[in-house]
Scaffold this motif. Sequence first.
Motif, mmCIF file in Angstrom:
data_model
loop_
_atom_site.group_PDB
_atom_site.id
_atom_site.type_symbol
_atom_site.label_atom_id
_atom_site.label_comp_id
_atom_site.label_asym_id
_atom_site.label_seq_id
_atom_site.Cartn_x
_atom_site.Cartn_y
_atom_site.Cartn_z
ATOM 1 N N GLU A 91 2.607 2.714 -1.866
ATOM 2 C CA GLU A 91 2.880 1.649 -2.826
ATOM 3 C C GLU A 91 2.308 0.305 -2.372
ATOM 4 O O GLU A 91 1.722 -0.434 -3.155
ATOM 5 N N GLU A 92 2.453 -0.002 -1.099
ATOM 6 C CA GLU A 92 1.940 -1.276 -0.568
ATOM 7 C C GLU A 92 0.424 -1.332 -0.612
ATOM 8 O O GLU A 92 -0.159 -2.406 -0.669
ATOM 9 N N ASP A 93 -0.226 -0.163 -0.585
ATOM 10 C CA ASP A 93 -1.679 -0.116 -0.562
ATOM 11 C C ASP A 93 -2.287 -0.113 -1.962
ATOM 12 O O ASP A 93 -3.502 -0.088 -2.106
ATOM 13 N N ASP A 95 -2.417 -2.438 -4.282
ATOM 14 C CA ASP A 95 -2.509 -3.779 -4.859
ATOM 15 C C ASP A 95 -3.823 -4.417 -4.444
ATOM 16 O O ASP A 95 -4.466 -3.995 -3.507
ATOM 17 N N SER A 100 -0.444 -6.305 -8.520
ATOM 18 C CA SER A 100 -0.015 -4.911 -8.539
ATOM 19 C C SER A 100 -0.943 -4.103 -9.442
ATOM 20 O O SER A 100 -1.412 -4.588 -10.458
#
Length: 148
Positions: A91-93, A95, A100
């Motif tokens: 999820e963090e990767d 963006d 987002s």
Amino acid sequence: GTSDPFVIVKIGTNEKMTECVRETLNPIWDCTIQLEVPYDADSVEVQIWDNDAWGDNDFLGLASVSINKLKIRMHKYNAFNMKLEADPRYEEDADEGGVSLDICGTVSFHLKLTTEEAMKQASDQQAASAAADIFVSGDSFGADEVRE
């Protein structure tokens, strides 16, 4: 815009990466990846990433196929055309500069599950690749910006 996509194929803890295809949303990786299937592996993951020269690579999505599904047709290629999915592990990767991204697009690939013994018996080495053979191409995938 475009992406500089590459693929990571992962089976259990074993993984290999394709070359990056520059500036495209419709890449084709004309390659074969051979990976050993660990005893406890339950799926093959095809992860799509955008190479980012100035920061961390961006996660574009993944497709996953059960090893059990491949066992049904041992030693034969299985064609897949799958919608890319998000994954909370990355999820963090997913963006781009604080923006987002929604996962979108499809990926097409071929998988073949075989044994080392079958590979040794085959006369055509290309037809008898390793434990998991993967040919991958993408179709208009990337990420749509979602401004928060």
